[in-house]
Motif scaffolding. Structure first.
Motif, PDB file in Angstrom:
ATOM      1  N   GLU A  21       0.824  -1.205   0.000  1.00 10.35           N
ATOM      2  CA  GLU A  21       0.000   0.000   0.000  1.00 10.35           C
ATOM      3  C   GLU A  21       0.867   1.267   0.000  1.00 10.35           C
ATOM      4  OE1 GLU A  21       0.174  -1.253   4.418  1.00 10.35           O
ATOM      5  OE2 GLU A  21       0.250  -2.184   2.420  1.00 10.35           O
ATOM      6  N   LEU A  22       2.064   1.162   0.562  1.00  8.36           N
ATOM      7  CA  LEU A  22       2.962   2.309   0.543  1.00  8.36           C
ATOM      8  C   LEU A  22       3.668   2.428  -0.804  1.00  8.36           C
ATOM      9  CD1 LEU A  22       4.450   2.116   4.146  1.00  8.36           C
ATOM     10  CD2 LEU A  22       2.636   3.605   3.297  1.00  8.36           C
ATOM     11  N   ARG A  71       2.109   1.741  -3.567  1.00  9.44           N
ATOM     12  CA  ARG A  71       1.076   2.430  -4.346  1.00  9.44           C
ATOM     13  C   ARG A  71       1.081   3.925  -4.032  1.00  9.44           C
ATOM     14  NH1 ARG A  71      -3.813   1.557  -7.176  1.00  9.44           N
ATOM     15  NH2 ARG A  71      -4.476   3.636  -7.835  1.00  9.44           N
ATOM     16  N   ALA A  72       1.213   4.272  -2.763  1.00 11.14           N
ATOM     17  CA  ALA A  72       1.255   5.682  -2.381  1.00 11.14           C
ATOM     18  C   ALA A  72       2.457   6.381  -3.006  1.00 11.14           C
ATOM     19  CB  ALA A  72       1.292   5.819  -0.865  1.00 11.14           C
ATOM     20  N   ALA A  73       3.603   5.705  -3.037  1.00 12.98           N
ATOM     21  CA  ALA A  73       4.805   6.294  -3.627  1.00 12.98           C
ATOM     22  C   ALA A  73       4.597   6.621  -5.096  1.00 12.98           C
ATOM     23  CB  ALA A  73       5.992   5.345  -3.450  1.00 12.98           C
ATOM     24  N   VAL A  74       3.846   5.775  -5.789  1.00 13.60           N
ATOM     25  CA  VAL A  74       3.550   6.022  -7.201  1.00 13.60           C
ATOM     26  C   VAL A  74       2.518   7.141  -7.353  1.00 13.60           C
ATOM     27  CG1 VAL A  74       2.641   5.006  -9.324  1.00 13.60           C
ATOM     28  CG2 VAL A  74       4.132   3.649  -7.828  1.00 13.60           C
ATOM     29  N   SER A  83      -0.125  -2.584  -7.159  1.00 18.96           N
ATOM     30  CA  SER A  83      -0.871  -2.077  -8.306  1.00 18.96           C
ATOM     31  C   SER A  83      -0.655  -0.572  -8.449  1.00 18.96           C
ATOM     32  CB  SER A  83      -2.363  -2.360  -8.136  1.00 18.96           C
ATOM     33  OG  SER A  83      -2.889  -1.646  -7.027  1.00 18.96           O
ATOM     34  N   PHE A  84      -0.983  -0.069  -9.632  1.00 22.57           N
ATOM     35  CA  PHE A  84      -0.929   1.370  -9.874  1.00 22.57           C
ATOM     36  C   PHE A  84      -1.891   1.690 -11.014  1.00 22.57           C
ATOM     37  CE2 PHE A  84       2.329  -0.631 -12.465  1.00 22.57           C
ATOM     38  CZ  PHE A  84       2.151  -0.060 -13.718  1.00 22.57           C
ATOM     39  N   SER A 118      -3.026   4.768 -16.311  1.00 26.30           N
ATOM     40  CA  SER A 118      -3.190   6.039 -17.013  1.00 26.30           C
ATOM     41  C   SER A 118      -2.269   7.129 -16.474  1.00 26.30           C
ATOM     42  CB  SER A 118      -4.642   6.506 -16.925  1.00 26.30           C
ATOM     43  OG  SER A 118      -5.021   6.686 -15.561  1.00 26.30           O
ATOM     44  N   SER A 119      -1.938   7.043 -15.181  1.00 23.23           N
ATOM     45  CA  SER A 119      -1.084   8.071 -14.594  1.00 23.23           C
ATOM     46  C   SER A 119       0.353   7.977 -15.078  1.00 23.23           C
ATOM     47  CB  SER A 119      -1.105   7.955 -13.070  1.00 23.23           C
ATOM     48  OG  SER A 119      -0.398   6.798 -12.635  1.00 23.23           O
ATOM     49  N   MET A 120       0.745   6.838 -15.598  1.00 26.93           N
ATOM     50  CA  MET A 120       2.138   6.642 -15.971  1.00 26.93           C
ATOM     51  C   MET A 120       2.497   7.320 -17.287  1.00 26.93           C
ATOM     52  SD  MET A 120       3.011   5.042 -13.330  1.00 26.93           S
ATOM     53  CE  MET A 120       4.705   4.695 -13.753  1.00 26.93           C
TER      54      MET A 120
END
Length: 349
Positions: A249-250, A252-255, A277-278, A281-283
């Motif tokens: 979960e961290l 994911r937060a880092a991303v 997961s991530f 679309s944000s990438m």
């Protein structure tokens, strides 16, 4: 001799270990001090699979006792910090300056130790939790004798990994913004790596508010107890995020907390089968997720550099050594580490 042994069921401080003499291209080192890193504990709890019985430890410093044939860069009496990279020096990756990618240095544990006639494995090609250990010559890096060995021990893992992740892998530049999630031994070194690199805003996150003072000492400009407040400090996100805990979960937060063109560097070690997961679309805004092994280090170069940064007052080492423990107090050192009472505990022989 003494050493910390894990047999697959429990940990024991053994007093009857033996280690063989150094062969060609090897060095016998008398260990003075060794940092207790969570990677050692991850072997015990199964997060890092490793064959047993094994002599633990991988972050150490000591004095060269003997060298094998062909070793010329260190000699008996030299003070050395040890790396975990038993790289070959001749493959394509080594030739390209990527010793952390050498396939000869991954997944091939040796057995230089014995106990009662039974061979024991060497953890991370190092096993610094023993009074003496045999390593490949390339793993022993000479350091100035005025550096205290308990401090020098921490260069071999925590500093190489944390500072190296900033300077070698992320290549943080002057004026960049940096988010560091987790301020244990690795996280503190990421913080000081970002400071050395010239980052302008360095945000540290740790659930333990008592860690704020030391985080700021190492370079944090801001401190939070949750990632929930990061956007208030960095409205558009961070140029670089470093996950130093090993929780999905961290990760994911880092991303999610990256700015455009930002990069998330993964340093924490979750269980082997963990998946993160991530939002794909944000990438597309030129974001990157980077793995990082051992700070993408070149130890013979980097350890010497960090030793000089320490001597000039720019790299903090003494401040990392929260407490030293005689090796006989290993269980107490583990309890303090797991209880968050120390940034880095150091075993001494």
């Amino acid at each position: 001799m003494r050493g910390v042994v894990f047999d697959g069921k429990g940990i024991e401080v053994a007093y009857d270990l033996e280690v063989r003499d150094p062969g060609p291209g090897e060095v016998l080192v008398s260990i003075s001090a060794a940092g207790l890193c969570h990677s050692d504990l991850s072997v015990v709890d199964g997060t890092i699979p490793f064959p047993v019985p094994v002599v633990l430890g991988h972050e150490g410093a000591g004095v060269v006792e003997a060298v094998g044939a062909g070793v010329t860069h260190v000699a008996a009496g030299d003070h050395v910090a040890l790396s975990t990279l038993a790289n070959c020096g001749t493959c394509a990756e080594c030739d390209r300056g990527r010793p952390t990618m050498c396939r000869q240095a991954i997944g091939r544990p040796g057995q230089p130790f014995a106990r009662g006639g039974r061979p024991l494995f060497q953890f991370a090609s190092n096993s610094a939790f023993a009074e003496r250990t045999v390593v490949k010559a390339v793993q022993a890096v000479r350091i100035p004798k005025d550096i205290p060995l308990p401090s020098a021990a921490l260069i071999g893992c925590g500093v190489l990994t944390g500072v190296g992740a900033v300077l070698n892998r992320a290549k943080v530049d002057r004026g960049d913004s940096v988010l560091v999630i987790g301020t244990g031994g690795i996280g503190l070194n990421v913080l000081q790596g970002a400071r050395i690199a010239g980052a302008l805003r360095i945000v540290a996150v740790d659930t333990n508010p008592a860690k704020e003072e030391v985080a700021r000492q190492f370079g944090a400009t801001d401190f939070l107890t949750s990632v929930e407040g990061v956007r208030e400090l960095l409205p558009t996100g961070a140029d670089h995020t470093f996950e130093c805990v090993g929780r999905v979960e961290l990760i994911r937060a880092a991303v999610d907390l990256l700015d455009r063109h930002g990069q998330a560097i993964l340093l924490g070690v979750p269980p082997a089968g963990a998946e993160a997961s991530f939002a794909v679309s944000s990438m597309y805004l030129d974001k990157s997720i980077l793995g990082c092994r051992y700070g993408s280090s070149r130890p013979q170069r980097d350890i010497a550099l960090y030793a000089e940064l320490y001597r000039s007052g720019r790299l903090l080492l003494d401040e990392l050594v929260t407490r030293t423990y005689p090796v006989e107090e290993f269980e107490r050192a583990v309890a303090d580490a797991e209880g968050g009472k120390v940034a880095r505990g150091v075993l001494t022989f």
